[in-house]
Design an enzyme around this catalytic site. Structure first.
Site, PDB file in Angstrom:
ATOM      1  N   ASP A 117       4.896  40.529  -6.689  1.00 42.66           N
ATOM      2  CA  ASP A 117       5.922  41.550  -6.453  1.00 42.66           C
ATOM      3  C   ASP A 117       5.999  41.865  -4.957  1.00 42.66           C
ATOM      4  O   ASP A 117       5.697  40.986  -4.144  1.00 42.66           O
ATOM      5  CB  ASP A 117       5.625  42.781  -7.326  1.00 42.66           C
ATOM      6  N   HIS A 135       7.894  39.443  -3.121  1.00 46.98           N
ATOM      7  CA  HIS A 135       9.267  39.944  -2.965  1.00 46.98           C
ATOM      8  C   HIS A 135       9.550  40.513  -1.579  1.00 46.98           C
ATOM      9  O   HIS A 135      10.567  41.144  -1.363  1.00 46.98           O
ATOM     10  CB  HIS A 135       9.575  40.990  -4.043  1.00 46.98           C
TER      11      HIS A 135
END
Ligand SMILES: *[C@@H]1O[C@H](CO)[C@@H](O)[C@H](O)[C@H]1NC(C)=O
Ligand SMILES: *[C@@H]1O[C@H](CO)[C@@H](O)[C@H](O)[C@H]1NC(C)=O
Ligand SMILES: *[C@@H]1O[C@H](CO)[C@@H](O)[C@H](O)[C@H]1NC(C)=O
Length: 393
Positions: free
Chosen positions: A216, A239
């Site tokens: 993430d 991310h």
């Protein structure tokens, strides 16, 4: 002669006194009954209690072996500065049952002058949990966060690794004057909600010389963050570095003063982004600066997204009420994996103010058309070279 002896005795006494005050009392878990590959939860808890109560500086040592820990709650305030030297590996239980929303597996709380260091690893044993406990809406919140720092001040974290956390790896809440250096975060690219380091409601936090590979956000910045410096961090997979998401909850505190510089992003889903929810609560984020960044095959390298609404959880037609101002993206080079390399989508209700872009040189070599940049509800000041050209959709 008698006088000389007295003098010697005196200097020995003085020496002893100094070495005691300068001394750091050490609590080595292997000498307190902790056996490699066994559960040292109790041994660690007792070591912490003694160290924390010590009138002089104290140090806990976990030597180079693997130890199991079901949970570590290291609570202050402590009487003196305290060190946690992790040379070995601490392993979490692979079964996450027993943890509640927001729990840390290892929690350091209400401590001033804490130092966590060593070449050791906090192994969250998350592999068995990935993909099993999360739905799109509950975000795996019952899974434990590997390491929480709650209300920790004037402290440093150095050299340690967070491996395979079941949820966020490291979370800082209510911290002040806390630095992270040479920290490593490692989890698979497909592990959900395993943000590397999340900072919220904290002031003067620095993150330097660190490597974050996760599923993430590399670093995520929550509300109430002030004076955050991120430099020489390598992100990917993951991310990217993200301010937000903001505006989802009432009474979010402003984000003020975030600088991300000299970082490298490799194969991340995004580069640097600011995300706020539409149809949202009021909020403020200002003084956000992103500079000297290298993007290597990164999707959306430069991104403001005030229409962040994953899985249609909001009414996109109602604009975000988070006000963004004093934002700059400068000297950002490399390659994009998507044609839309620079996307500045601000709120229709509160257009972004004082946004500056310049020195951007990003190439897109894919097949989905030419490189592009879009602007919505923002008129950025352009200073210097721009590829893609600013707002050239
Ligand atoms: C910020 O924190 C560092 C420790 O990480 C400290 O040395 C420095 O004085 C702090 N700066 C301010 C302005 O508080
Ligand atoms: C943070 O550091 C600054 C500068 O050294 C100091 O003035 C401030 O009191 C520190 N904050 C805390 C909570 O100790
Ligand atoms: C960051 O990068 C810039 C440009 O490459 C360089 O001039 C500067 O010294 C670097 N700063 C640090 C802290 O490494």
């Amino acid at each position: 002669m008698g006088l000389k002896l007295n003098k010697n005795a005196l200097s020995v006494l003085v020496f002893l006194a100094i070495s005691v005050t300068a001394q750091c009392v050490t609590f080595d878990v292997s000498k307190l009954g902790g056996k490699p590959n066994s559960d040292i939860t109790q041994v660690l808890a007792q070591a912490w209690q003694k160290a924390c109560a010590s009138p002089t500086s104290a140090k806990i040592v976990v030597p180079k072996s693997t130890y199991k820990v079901s949970r570590g709650n290291f609570l202050g305030p402590c009487k003196s500065p305290i060190e946690f030297q992790l040379d070995g590996i601490l392993q979490a239980p692979s079964n996450p049952s027993g943890f509640k929303d927001g729990d840390g597996w290892i929690t350091f709380q209400s401590i001033n002058k804490l130092s966590v260091y060593g070449g050791g690893t906090f192994d969250g044993q998350g592999k068995a949990s990935y993909g099993k406990h999360c739905t799109r809406l509950n975000y795996c919140s019952k899974l434990p966060i590997n390491i929480r720092f709650n209300f920790v001040t004037n402290s440093a974290v150095k050299g340690i690794t967070s491996l395979d956390s079941k949820q966020f790896h490291i979370l800082v809440l209510g911290g002040e004057n806390l630095s992270f250096k040479n920290v490593k975060v490692i989890a698979p690219e497909d592990s959900a909600n395993t943000d590397g380091i999340h900072i919220g409601r904290s002031t003067n936090i620095t993150i330097t010389d660190s490597t974050i590979q996760t599923g993430d956000d590399c670093i995520s910045v929550g509300d109430g963050t002030k004076k955050l410096t991120i430099t020489k961090v390598t992100c990917g997979p993951g991310h990217g570095i993200s301010v937000g998401s903001l505006g989802k909850y009432t009474n979010e505190a402003p984000v003020e003063g975030v600088t991300v510089s000299n970082c490298t992003f490799k194969n991340t889903q995004n580069g640097v982004r600011i995300k706020t929810w539409p149809d949202s609560h009021e909020g403020v984020a200002s003084d956000l600066h992103f500079e000297n960044l290298i993007m290597d095959n990164v999707g959306n390298p430069v991104l403001i997204d005030q229409e962040y609404c994953p899985w249609n959880q909001c009414k996109l037609q109602n604009p975000s009420r988070v006000k963004l101002s004093k934002v700059s993206f400068k000297n950002i080079k490399g390659t994009s994996s998507t044609p839309l390399a620079v996307k500045l989508v601000c709120s229709g209700g509160y257009p972004c103010k004082n946004v500056e872009v310049g020195g951007i040189d990003i190439k897109y070599n894919g097949k989905e058309g030419p490189i592009q940049s879009i602007c919505k509800n923002v008129k950025p000041k352009v200073s210097g070279y721009m590829n893609p050209a600013a707002c050239a959709h």
